[in-house]
Motif scaffolding. Structure first.
Motif, PDB file in Angstrom:
ATOM      1  N   ARG A 400     -13.138   3.737  -1.092  1.00 48.48           N
ATOM      2  CA  ARG A 400     -13.830   3.580  -2.386  1.00 48.48           C
ATOM      3  C   ARG A 400     -13.560   4.768  -3.301  1.00 48.48           C
ATOM      4  N   LYS A 401     -13.517   5.954  -2.690  1.00 51.68           N
ATOM      5  CA  LYS A 401     -13.235   7.148  -3.481  1.00 51.68           C
ATOM      6  C   LYS A 401     -11.818   7.107  -4.047  1.00 51.68           C
ATOM      7  N   ALA A 402     -10.853   6.618  -3.250  1.00 58.51           N
ATOM      8  CA  ALA A 402      -9.467   6.551  -3.713  1.00 58.51           C
ATOM      9  C   ALA A 402      -9.295   5.547  -4.848  1.00 58.51           C
ATOM     10  N   LEU A 403     -10.153   4.514  -4.867  1.00 57.56           N
ATOM     11  CA  LEU A 403     -10.051   3.480  -5.906  1.00 57.56           C
ATOM     12  C   LEU A 403     -10.961   3.823  -7.083  1.00 57.56           C
ATOM     13  N   SER A 404     -10.769   5.031  -7.589  1.00 55.19           N
ATOM     14  CA  SER A 404     -11.485   5.456  -8.807  1.00 55.19           C
ATOM     15  C   SER A 404     -10.886   4.731 -10.007  1.00 55.19           C
ATOM     16  N   ALA A 405     -11.444   4.951 -11.172  1.00 61.35           N
ATOM     17  CA  ALA A 405     -10.915   4.303 -12.386  1.00 61.35           C
ATOM     18  C   ALA A 405      -9.451   4.682 -12.592  1.00 61.35           C
ATOM     19  N   GLU A 406      -9.161   5.969 -12.413  1.00 66.09           N
ATOM     20  CA  GLU A 406      -7.773   6.416 -12.561  1.00 66.09           C
ATOM     21  C   GLU A 406      -6.870   5.757 -11.529  1.00 66.09           C
ATOM     22  N   GLY A 407      -7.353   5.713 -10.279  1.00 66.68           N
ATOM     23  CA  GLY A 407      -6.565   5.117  -9.218  1.00 66.68           C
ATOM     24  C   GLY A 407      -6.291   3.650  -9.474  1.00 66.68           C
ATOM     25  N   LEU A 408      -7.293   2.932  -9.980  1.00 69.69           N
ATOM     26  CA  LEU A 408      -7.109   1.507 -10.278  1.00 69.69           C
ATOM     27  C   LEU A 408      -6.108   1.298 -11.402  1.00 69.69           C
ATOM     28  N   ASP A 409      -6.122   2.170 -12.408  1.00 64.15           N
ATOM     29  CA  ASP A 409      -5.148   2.058 -13.503  1.00 64.15           C
ATOM     30  C   ASP A 409      -3.721   2.208 -12.969  1.00 64.15           C
ATOM     31  N   ARG A 410      -3.531   3.197 -12.111  1.00 63.11           N
ATOM     32  CA  ARG A 410      -2.198   3.393 -11.539  1.00 63.11           C
ATOM     33  C   ARG A 410      -1.797   2.201 -10.666  1.00 63.11           C
ATOM     34  N   LEU A 411      -2.786   1.671  -9.935  1.00 60.77           N
ATOM     35  CA  LEU A 411      -2.519   0.537  -9.060  1.00 60.77           C
ATOM     36  C   LEU A 411      -2.118  -0.695  -9.869  1.00 60.77           C
ATOM     37  N   ALA A 412      -2.749  -0.865 -11.030  1.00 60.06           N
ATOM     38  CA  ALA A 412      -2.417  -2.020 -11.879  1.00 60.06           C
ATOM     39  C   ALA A 412      -0.965  -1.956 -12.344  1.00 60.06           C
ATOM     40  N   GLY A 413      -0.540  -0.768 -12.731  1.00 62.14           N
ATOM     41  CA  GLY A 413       0.846  -0.629 -13.163  1.00 62.14           C
ATOM     42  C   GLY A 413       1.823  -0.880 -12.031  1.00 62.14           C
ATOM     43  N   LEU A 414       1.494  -0.372 -10.846  1.00 55.39           N
ATOM     44  CA  LEU A 414       2.370  -0.556  -9.698  1.00 55.39           C
ATOM     45  C   LEU A 414       2.442  -2.019  -9.282  1.00 55.39           C
ATOM     46  N   ARG A 415       1.308  -2.713  -9.412  1.00 55.33           N
ATOM     47  CA  ARG A 415       1.277  -4.130  -9.036  1.00 55.33           C
ATOM     48  C   ARG A 415       2.346  -4.903  -9.802  1.00 55.33           C
ATOM     49  N   ASP A 416       2.467  -4.643 -11.096  1.00 58.75           N
ATOM     50  CA  ASP A 416       3.455  -5.371 -11.901  1.00 58.75           C
ATOM     51  C   ASP A 416       4.874  -5.106 -11.399  1.00 58.75           C
ATOM     52  N   GLU A 417       5.136  -3.869 -10.961  1.00 57.25           N
ATOM     53  CA  GLU A 417       6.465  -3.543 -10.432  1.00 57.25           C
ATOM     54  C   GLU A 417       6.709  -4.244  -9.091  1.00 57.25           C
ATOM     55  N   LEU A 418       5.695  -4.263  -8.258  1.00 56.71           N
ATOM     56  CA  LEU A 418       5.847  -4.893  -6.936  1.00 56.71           C
ATOM     57  C   LEU A 418       6.090  -6.394  -7.053  1.00 56.71           C
ATOM     58  N   ARG A 419       5.514  -6.999  -8.059  1.00 60.89           N
ATOM     59  CA  ARG A 419       5.707  -8.445  -8.258  1.00 60.89           C
ATOM     60  C   ARG A 419       7.162  -8.799  -8.563  1.00 60.89           C
ATOM     61  N   ARG A 420       7.898  -7.847  -9.116  1.00 57.30           N
ATOM     62  CA  ARG A 420       9.266  -8.125  -9.528  1.00 57.30           C
ATOM     63  C   ARG A 420      10.264  -8.005  -8.380  1.00 57.30           C
ATOM     64  N   ILE A 421       9.809  -7.526  -7.210  1.00 55.33           N
ATOM     65  CA  ILE A 421      10.731  -7.335  -6.089  1.00 55.33           C
ATOM     66  C   ILE A 421      11.143  -8.708  -5.554  1.00 55.33           C
ATOM     67  N   SER A 422      12.451  -8.924  -5.462  1.00 51.80           N
ATOM     68  CA  SER A 422      12.950 -10.207  -4.961  1.00 51.80           C
ATOM     69  C   SER A 422      13.220 -10.169  -3.456  1.00 51.80           C
ATOM     70  N   GLN A 423      13.561  -8.990  -2.925  1.00 53.27           N
ATOM     71  CA  GLN A 423      13.789  -8.830  -1.486  1.00 53.27           C
ATOM     72  C   GLN A 423      12.705  -7.909  -0.932  1.00 53.27           C
ATOM     73  N   TRP A 424      11.733  -8.517  -0.253  1.00 48.93           N
ATOM     74  CA  TRP A 424      10.534  -7.792   0.173  1.00 48.93           C
ATOM     75  C   TRP A 424      10.818  -7.043   1.486  1.00 48.93           C
ATOM     76  N   THR A 425      11.464  -5.893   1.356  1.00 43.97           N
ATOM     77  CA  THR A 425      11.760  -5.046   2.511  1.00 43.97           C
ATOM     78  C   THR A 425      11.160  -3.676   2.281  1.00 43.97           C
ATOM     79  N   ALA A 426      10.957  -2.939   3.378  1.00 48.56           N
ATOM     80  CA  ALA A 426      10.360  -1.604   3.261  1.00 48.56           C
ATOM     81  C   ALA A 426      11.212  -0.691   2.392  1.00 48.56           C
ATOM     82  N   ASP A 427      12.526  -0.767   2.526  1.00 46.25           N
ATOM     83  CA  ASP A 427      13.405   0.085   1.729  1.00 46.25           C
ATOM     84  C   ASP A 427      13.271  -0.231   0.240  1.00 46.25           C
TER      85      ASP A 427
END
Length: 489
Positions: A400-427
């Protein structure tokens, strides 16, 4: 000579880990020399022997992979053969009929204890005390029957036992492969009972007859039987049979040096299976309890067979160390086949709820990379908890502490990038996260902490990129979306 060894437990309880080690030593010695390993169930104590205990012994042996070369021999089926040998010894004069009753023998012991106690009185002279102690010691000494030299029976129909005519004098020597040269005086050996008054054989007779008839060449057993060896060798000699090589192995003690008990850990072999240890790990650990071969610490079964010898067994008691067992078990879990390991894990994973198809798929993807996340199967199973939690995830305090307002904002931006991945591999996932951090002038910690919180709820988990891969793109994004939606993103 073909080497033949045996493991001969009494079915009066569980297969103790000390017994399992004895069985292992016998098995390895026979295999090393291209010989035969046999199993005998010594159920002559009919009052205490049970079918359940026999089944538990066989189950424990099978789990450890200690397969005997013949079906187990039930000692109780050989009463007639044991009686036959006793009769032969009567004929040879190496055994005799003894008419002493149990009550008379107990009275003899009681009188000996009374005289020993009386010798402690303060008002005795030295000579009186010495006389009493001498009488007590004579009464408590190994029993030499008055009928050993042919005294007549008290009556024609008097009940009798058949006793060994023990050696009369001199020194008795056993050359033991572990303990070395061991000596006692002949007068320390009693005229032991071989057939009871009801005609049933005792352990002392049965074990010698069975070992001879099974062609046992090496008797490897616990050193609590060392004194029995001096009582059993005269039976071999009386029958003119070859005496096997004896090797008496010291006991296993607790980590404090005291005799092993439940306070030191489980005693039952099968209890270690329930605790999540692999059989190859337990046998590798038991092998090194009292035996060594150079500096090598962990042996596979094949390596153990190639290396095992009696010279490597030490005289000192070994000490049970569960931490060391855990390290060895962790080693063998890392080596285990994935399909086998998953099969062993499933009952633990499904103890509270069955695995659905999606959870199973995630665990199958993660398993090859997570084998080092525990020292037992139970610990390893618990390490997969982050893959099984249901949405929406319950967050612990740190998450809960990690998901602060700032953390959620960063997570939202990252989510959009992750959605664009076509090959879902760790690399590919790792590259995307690194690129996002660089573009937005963020550290990995500023992005990784809220991302980990959203994906695991704060549960322990490995590196974040593999976690995302194992969850799968759909589940990973759904977990992130749950947290963003809850915060109004």
């Amino acid at each position: 000579m073909t080497v033949v060894t045996r493991f001969a437990p009494s079915p009066t309880g569980m297969l103790h880990i000390g017994g399992a080690r004895t069985a292992l030593f016998n098995y390895l010695f026979a295999r090393r020399h291209g010989g035969r390993f046999l199993l005998r169930i010594e159920d002559t104590d009919k009052a205490r022997s049970t079918d359940a205990a026999t089944a538990a012994i066989l189950e424990g042996m099978a789990w450890l992979g200690l397969e005997a070369d013949e079906p187990p021999l039930m000692q109780s089926t050989r009463d007639a053969r044991h009686a036959e040998v006793a009769s032969e010894m009567l004929f040879r004069g190496t055994a005799f009929k003894c008419y002493a009753t149990p009550e008379e023998l107990q009275a003899r012991r009681d009188l000996g204890e009374e005289k020993r106690q009386a010798a402690r009185a303060d008002n005795l002279s030295d000579s009186e005390r010495a006389a009493l102690l001498g009488e007590a010691n004579a009464l408590l000494a190994p029993f030499r029957s008055p009928w050993r030299d042919g005294a007549p029976a008290p009556s024609p129909d008097a009940p009798f036992t058949v006793r060994l005519r023990a050696p009369d004098e001199g020194e008795r020597i056993v050359e033991d492969a572990v303990q070395g040269t061991v000596k006692i005086q002949a007068d320390e050996i009693d005229d032991l009972i071989m057939l009871r008054a009801d005609g049933s054989p005792t352990y002392m007779l049965a074990v010698v007859v069975d070992d001879h008839d099974m062609n046992i060449t090496h008797v490897i057993r616990g050193d609590d039987h060392l004194r029995n060896t001096f009582r059993q060798v005269p039976i071999y000699e009386a029958m003119g049979w070859p005496v096997p090589q004896f090797a008496h192995v010291s006991m296993i003690h607790g980590n404090d040096g005291a005799k092993l008990s439940k306070r030191h850990g489980a005693l039952s072999t099968l209890a270690y299976r329930e605790m999540g240890y692999l059989p190859e790990a337990l046998t590798a650990y038991l092998l090194r309890l009292g035996w060594s071969h150079g500096d090598q610490e962990i042996f596979t079964r094949e390596e153990a067979i190639a290396a095992f010898d009696l010279e490597g067994i030490g005289k000192a008691p070994a000490r049970l160390d569960l931490e060391k067992l855990g390290q060895i078990n962790s080693h063998f879990m890392r080596l285990a086949d994935d399909d086998r390991l998953l099969c062993l894990l499933r009952p633990i994973l499904e103890a509270d709820s069955p695995l659905d198809d999606a959870e199973l798929a995630r665990i199958e993807r993660a398993l090859p990379h997570m084998k080092d996340r525990g020292t037992t199967l139970a610990e390893l199973a618990s390490a997969f908890a982050f893959l099984r939690v249901k949405r929406p995830l319950d967050l612990n305090k740190n998450a809960r502490k990690a998901l602060s307002a700032e953390g959620l904002d960063r997570l939202a931006g990252l989510r959009d990038e992750l959605r664009r991945i076509s090959q879902w591999t760790a690399d590919r996932i790792s590259e995307t996260i690194s690129s996002y951090c660089t573009t937005n002038d963020l550290s990995m910690g500023q992005v990784g902490q809220p991302l980990r919180a959203a994906l695991t709820g704060g549960l322990p988990a490995p590196d974040i990129a593999p976690v995302l891969e194992w969850l799968g793109q759909e589940e990973a994004l759904a977990r992130i979306d749950d947290q963003l939606a809850g915060a109004g993103h």
